[in-house]
Design a protein around this motif. Structure first.
Motif, PDB file in Angstrom:
ATOM      1  N   ALA A  18      19.686  -1.970  16.236  1.00 23.11           N
ATOM      2  CA  ALA A  18      21.094  -1.831  15.882  1.00 23.11           C
ATOM      3  C   ALA A  18      22.027  -2.413  16.936  1.00 23.11           C
ATOM      4  N   ALA A  19      21.536  -2.645  18.145  1.00 19.61           N
ATOM      5  CA  ALA A  19      22.382  -3.176  19.208  1.00 19.61           C
ATOM      6  C   ALA A  19      22.545  -4.696  19.108  1.00 19.61           C
ATOM      7  N   VAL A  48      25.366  -8.598   3.953  1.00 22.50           N
ATOM      8  CA  VAL A  48      24.488  -9.648   4.468  1.00 22.50           C
ATOM      9  C   VAL A  48      24.834  -9.922   5.919  1.00 22.50           C
ATOM     10  N   GLY A  49      23.804 -10.090   6.735  1.00 21.70           N
ATOM     11  CA  GLY A  49      23.973 -10.473   8.132  1.00 21.70           C
ATOM     12  C   GLY A  49      22.912 -11.476   8.517  1.00 21.70           C
ATOM     13  N   PHE A  50      23.226 -12.334   9.446  1.00 25.30           N
ATOM     14  CA  PHE A  50      22.284 -13.355   9.907  1.00 25.30           C
ATOM     15  C   PHE A  50      22.058 -13.175  11.402  1.00 25.30           C
ATOM     16  N   THR A  51      20.855 -13.457  11.866  1.00 26.22           N
ATOM     17  CA  THR A  51      20.524 -13.316  13.275  1.00 26.22           C
ATOM     18  C   THR A  51      20.908 -14.547  14.080  1.00 26.22           C
ATOM     19  N   ARG A  68      31.010 -11.423  14.297  1.00 27.33           N
ATOM     20  CA  ARG A  68      29.823 -10.744  14.820  1.00 27.33           C
ATOM     21  C   ARG A  68      30.040  -9.241  14.744  1.00 27.33           C
ATOM     22  N   LEU A  69      29.086  -8.573  14.129  1.00 30.17           N
ATOM     23  CA  LEU A  69      29.109  -7.111  14.015  1.00 30.17           C
ATOM     24  C   LEU A  69      27.716  -6.580  14.270  1.00 30.17           C
ATOM     25  N   SER A  70      27.622  -5.396  14.830  1.00 26.91           N
ATOM     26  CA  SER A  70      26.323  -4.746  14.958  1.00 26.91           C
ATOM     27  C   SER A  70      25.904  -4.237  13.581  1.00 26.91           C
TER      28      SER A  70
END
Length: 124
Positions: A18-19, A48-51, A68-70
């Motif tokens: 989560a960090a 949706v999130g991407f690394t 950018r969000l955790s």
């Protein structure tokens, strides 16, 4: 989808670290940006999130704005909307649209400009 569970299968609710901040696609709102929501192939709403920003650009295009969000912050933003699913690093599943030159309307000629940019991952 398999109905049986195996020892090596990950837990369905297993969350990534989560960090680690995710690159989250957004769209312009009236006074700020708004997190884009998508649908899975079965129609379930998902955040949706991407690394990596390169993965986001490869899936949604280089013009797609992001923040950018955790994982925790993204889940906190989307849960009041009834969205509890988070998809990390999705890929576009629609076939590429081929432009047909010289075609007349009604003969199957479709200009990519006439189609929504992300047909397979249409905003909910």
């Amino acid at each position: 989808m398999c109905l049986f569970r195996y020892e090596e299968d990950p837990e369905p609710e297993e969350r990534m670290n989560a960090a680690v901040p995710l690159y989250v696609p957004v769209r312009a709102g009236s006074a700020q940006v708004v997190v884009r929501m998508f649908r899975t192939p079965l129609g379930t709403r998902t955040a949706v999130g991407f690394t990596d920003p390169g993965r986001l650009a490869a899936t949604l295009g280089p013009e797609q704005p992001w923040i950018r969000l955790s994982e925790t912050a993204l889940r906190s933003l989307t849960e009041p909307l009834g969205t509890t699913l988070l998809t990390v690093d999705p890929t576009l599943t629609a076939p590429a649209v081929a432009e047909v030159s010289g075609g007349r309307p009604g003969e199957g000629s479709t200009s990519p400009a006439a189609l929504p940019r992300d047909t397979a991952t249409r905003v909910a």
